[in-house]
Design an enzyme around this catalytic site. Structure first.
Site, PDB file in Angstrom:
ATOM      1  CB  THR A   1      -0.910   0.020   1.245  1.00 55.72           C
ATOM      2  OG1 THR A   1      -1.677  -1.179   1.285  1.00 55.72           O
ATOM      3  CG2 THR A   1      -1.841   1.224   1.190  1.00 55.72           C
TER       4      THR A   1
ATOM      5  CE  LYS B   1       1.483   1.923   4.994  1.00 60.14           C
ATOM      6  NZ  LYS B   1       0.864   1.041   3.981  1.00 60.14           N
TER       7      LYS B   1
ATOM      8  CE  LYS C   1      -4.967  -1.428   1.559  1.00 55.76           C
ATOM      9  NZ  LYS C   1      -5.841  -2.316   2.316  1.00 55.76           N
TER      10      LYS C   1
HETATM   11  N1  LIG Z   1      -1.532  -6.645   7.649  1.00 50.90           N
HETATM   12  C1  LIG Z   1      -2.654  -6.334   7.018  1.00 50.90           C
HETATM   13  O1  LIG Z   1      -3.756  -6.613   7.487  1.00 50.90           O
HETATM   14  C2  LIG Z   1      -2.617  -5.633   5.677  1.00 50.90           C
HETATM   15  C3  LIG Z   1      -3.758  -5.707   4.872  1.00 50.90           C
HETATM   16  C4  LIG Z   1      -3.750  -5.096   3.614  1.00 50.90           C
HETATM   17  C5  LIG Z   1      -2.636  -4.387   3.207  1.00 50.90           C
HETATM   18  N2  LIG Z   1      -1.544  -4.302   4.024  1.00 50.90           N
HETATM   19  C6  LIG Z   1      -0.389  -3.546   3.523  1.00 50.90           C
HETATM   20  O2  LIG Z   1       0.531  -4.521   3.088  1.00 50.90           O
HETATM   21  C7  LIG Z   1       1.878  -4.072   3.313  1.00 50.90           C
HETATM   22  C8  LIG Z   1       2.601  -5.083   4.192  1.00 50.90           C
HETATM   23  O3  LIG Z   1       1.871  -5.216   5.394  1.00 50.90           O
HETATM   24  P1  LIG Z   1       2.284  -6.283   6.525  1.00 50.90           P
HETATM   25  O4  LIG Z   1       1.150  -6.281   7.493  1.00 50.90           O
HETATM   26  O5  LIG Z   1       2.734  -7.553   5.908  1.00 50.90           O
HETATM   27  O6  LIG Z   1       3.518  -5.508   7.172  1.00 50.90           O
HETATM   28  P2  LIG Z   1       4.763  -6.075   8.008  1.00 50.90           P
HETATM   29  O7  LIG Z   1       4.414  -7.337   8.684  1.00 50.90           O
HETATM   30  O8  LIG Z   1       5.196  -4.904   8.837  1.00 50.90           O
HETATM   31  O9  LIG Z   1       5.846  -6.390   6.877  1.00 50.90           O
HETATM   32  C9  LIG Z   1       6.507  -5.364   6.212  1.00 50.90           C
HETATM   33  C10 LIG Z   1       7.522  -5.926   5.262  1.00 50.90           C
HETATM   34  O10 LIG Z   1       8.257  -4.830   4.650  1.00 50.90           O
HETATM   35  C11 LIG Z   1       9.657  -5.045   4.863  1.00 50.90           C
HETATM   36  N3  LIG Z   1      10.367  -3.771   4.936  1.00 50.90           N
HETATM   37  C12 LIG Z   1      10.079  -2.705   5.725  1.00 50.90           C
HETATM   38  N4  LIG Z   1      10.947  -1.701   5.492  1.00 50.90           N
HETATM   39  C13 LIG Z   1      11.829  -2.148   4.546  1.00 50.90           C
HETATM   40  C14 LIG Z   1      12.945  -1.571   3.894  1.00 50.90           C
HETATM   41  N5  LIG Z   1      13.339  -0.320   4.161  1.00 50.90           N
HETATM   42  N6  LIG Z   1      13.610  -2.330   3.003  1.00 50.90           N
HETATM   43  C15 LIG Z   1      13.208  -3.599   2.720  1.00 50.90           C
HETATM   44  N7  LIG Z   1      12.144  -4.200   3.303  1.00 50.90           N
HETATM   45  C16 LIG Z   1      11.450  -3.473   4.206  1.00 50.90           C
HETATM   46  C17 LIG Z   1       9.735  -5.838   6.138  1.00 50.90           C
HETATM   47  O11 LIG Z   1      11.004  -6.453   6.241  1.00 50.90           O
HETATM   48  P3  LIG Z   1      11.552  -6.920   7.689  1.00 50.90           P
HETATM   49  O12 LIG Z   1      10.938  -8.255   7.947  1.00 50.90           O
HETATM   50  O13 LIG Z   1      13.015  -6.944   7.515  1.00 50.90           O
HETATM   51  O14 LIG Z   1      11.108  -5.873   8.692  1.00 50.90           O
HETATM   52  C18 LIG Z   1       8.582  -6.822   5.916  1.00 50.90           C
HETATM   53  O15 LIG Z   1       8.958  -7.842   5.014  1.00 50.90           O
HETATM   54  C19 LIG Z   1       1.745  -2.672   3.910  1.00 50.90           C
HETATM   55  O16 LIG Z   1       1.815  -1.721   2.884  1.00 50.90           O
HETATM   56  C20 LIG Z   1       0.345  -2.694   4.539  1.00 50.90           C
HETATM   57  O17 LIG Z   1      -0.205  -1.393   4.645  1.00 50.90           O
HETATM   58  C21 LIG Z   1      -1.511  -4.929   5.236  1.00 50.90           C
END
Ligand SMILES: NC(=O)c1ccc[n+]([C@@H]2O[C@H](COP(=O)([O-])OP(=O)(O)OC[C@H]3O[C@@H](n4cnc5c(N)ncnc54)[C@H](OP(=O)(O)O)[C@@H]3O)[C@@H](O)[C@H]2O)c1
Length: 286
Positions: A96, A239, A171
């Site tokens: 997102t 965010k 989104k």
């Molecule tokens: N969780 C939900 O319910 C949900 C639903 C729909 C959409 N989303 C969206 O989907 C995306 C991921 O969500 P998530 O819940 O999976 O988040 P998350 O668990 O916080 O995972 C974030 C990912 O991004 C990586 N990352 C962060 N900063 C980075 C950087 N500077 N360089 C390289 N990798 C980096 C992290 O790596 P590390 O493991 O090394 O930290 C991890 O693999 C977000 O944009 C969120 O808004 C989430």
């Protein structure tokens, strides 16, 4: 056989990559924190050394990263997606982000001869695990068609919304509404509690009428017992509100509710709840 990459194995990316592997696709994964690749490796995925390495090995690479800064770092940084991109390769970003980030990534990918699709998803940890996400794709139509069999393993509803930027904006609008709903819900529960009403009764009454929805049902059950196990990190909800407010600024569209709700989510981050589920916003109302 076509090769597929997956960059970013957080809450969402790990579940989505697992579904691709379990569906029999050959998948090469990478994550900034390497430990998170272990489970996928056990399931049969290969592990790449860097985003560039994954992209170089694969026909289509998917990404699911935290925010615009992460999406840019993985695309433009050292050993990045761009470094591995050559003519004909596809890059599909589920993260997102704002439309501007998505358009810049698209421009850079296409300058290398690659093709790009943005594909943010609606739905949380459980739909990611169950392969029942709603996928808001936009961009290269041929890449969409090529990636569709994979997307069908990840989502129950898959849309192509036109030009790059439309998926990102859709989104952001959807999540702005969701953040507002969660804040209003928690404010009401907090008021009810203060007025010595039973939370269980409030939840029961909401669920019986026109306000019933799966989010209130699921998150209400957690709030009632103080369980904020993370499905959607609160910091990511804030965010998304930030991105919505930025979009409103650009379009001169007043967003008084989102602006107020964003302040509550910022307060929650300040209190240290950023890595908890976004329903932990309840704690700033009590
Ligand atoms: N969780 C939900 O319910 C949900 C639903 C729909 C959409 N989303 C969206 O989907 C995306 C991921 O969500 P998530 O819940 O999976 O988040 P998350 O668990 O916080 O995972 C974030 C990912 O991004 C990586 N990352 C962060 N900063 C980075 C950087 N500077 N360089 C390289 N990798 C980096 C992290 O790596 P590390 O493991 O090394 O930290 C991890 O693999 C977000 O944009 C969120 O808004 C989430």
């Amino acid at each position: 056989m076509k090769q597929y990459g997956f960059l970013g194995l957080g809450i969402m990316g790990s579940a989505m990559a697992r579904n691709l592997v379990n569906a029999g696709y050959p998948v090469t994964v990478w994550n900034r924190t390497p430990e998170k690749t272990r489970e996928l490796e056990r399931l049969g995925a290969s592990v790449g050394d860097s985003p560039a390495d994954v992209v170089a090995r694969c026909d289509i690479t998917f990404a699911m990263l935290a925010d615009p800064a992460a999406a840019r770092a993985v695309c433009f940084g050292d050993d990045s997606v761009l470094a591995g991109m050559t003519a004909g390769k596809g890059y599909v970003d589920f993260s997102t982000v704002d439309a501007e980030t998505s358009r810049e990534v698209k421009a850079a990918i296409t300058a290398r001869g690659g093709v790009y699709l943005e594909a943010p998803v609606s739905g949380s940890k459980k739909p990611a695990e169950d392969g029942t996400l709603i996928i808001l794709a936009a961009g290269d139509r041929a890449l969409y068609d090529e990636a569709l069999p994979c997307l069908e393993k990840l989502g129950k509803k898959i849309l192509h919304l036109g030009a790059v930027g439309n998926g990102a904006r859709m989104k952001i609008v959807v999540n702005m509404i969701m953040g507002g709903m969660m804040a209003a819900f928690c404010e009401g529960l907090a008021l009810g509690e203060k007025a010595e009403l039973r939370v269980a009764d409030i939840l029961d009454i909401l669920d019986a009428g026109a306000l019933a929805n799966p989010m209130f049902r699921l998150k209400g059950a957690g709030i009632a017992v103080g369980n904020y196990a993370t499905a959607f990190p609160l910091k990511h909800m804030q965010k998304d509100l930030r991105l919505a407010i930025d979009l409103g600024d650009r379009l001169s569209q007043p967003l008084p509710c989102a602006a107020a709700v964003n302040e509550q989510f910022k307060e929650a981050r300040k209190e240290g709840y950023g890595d908890e589920d976004f329903s932990a916003i309840f704690k700033v109302f009590t």
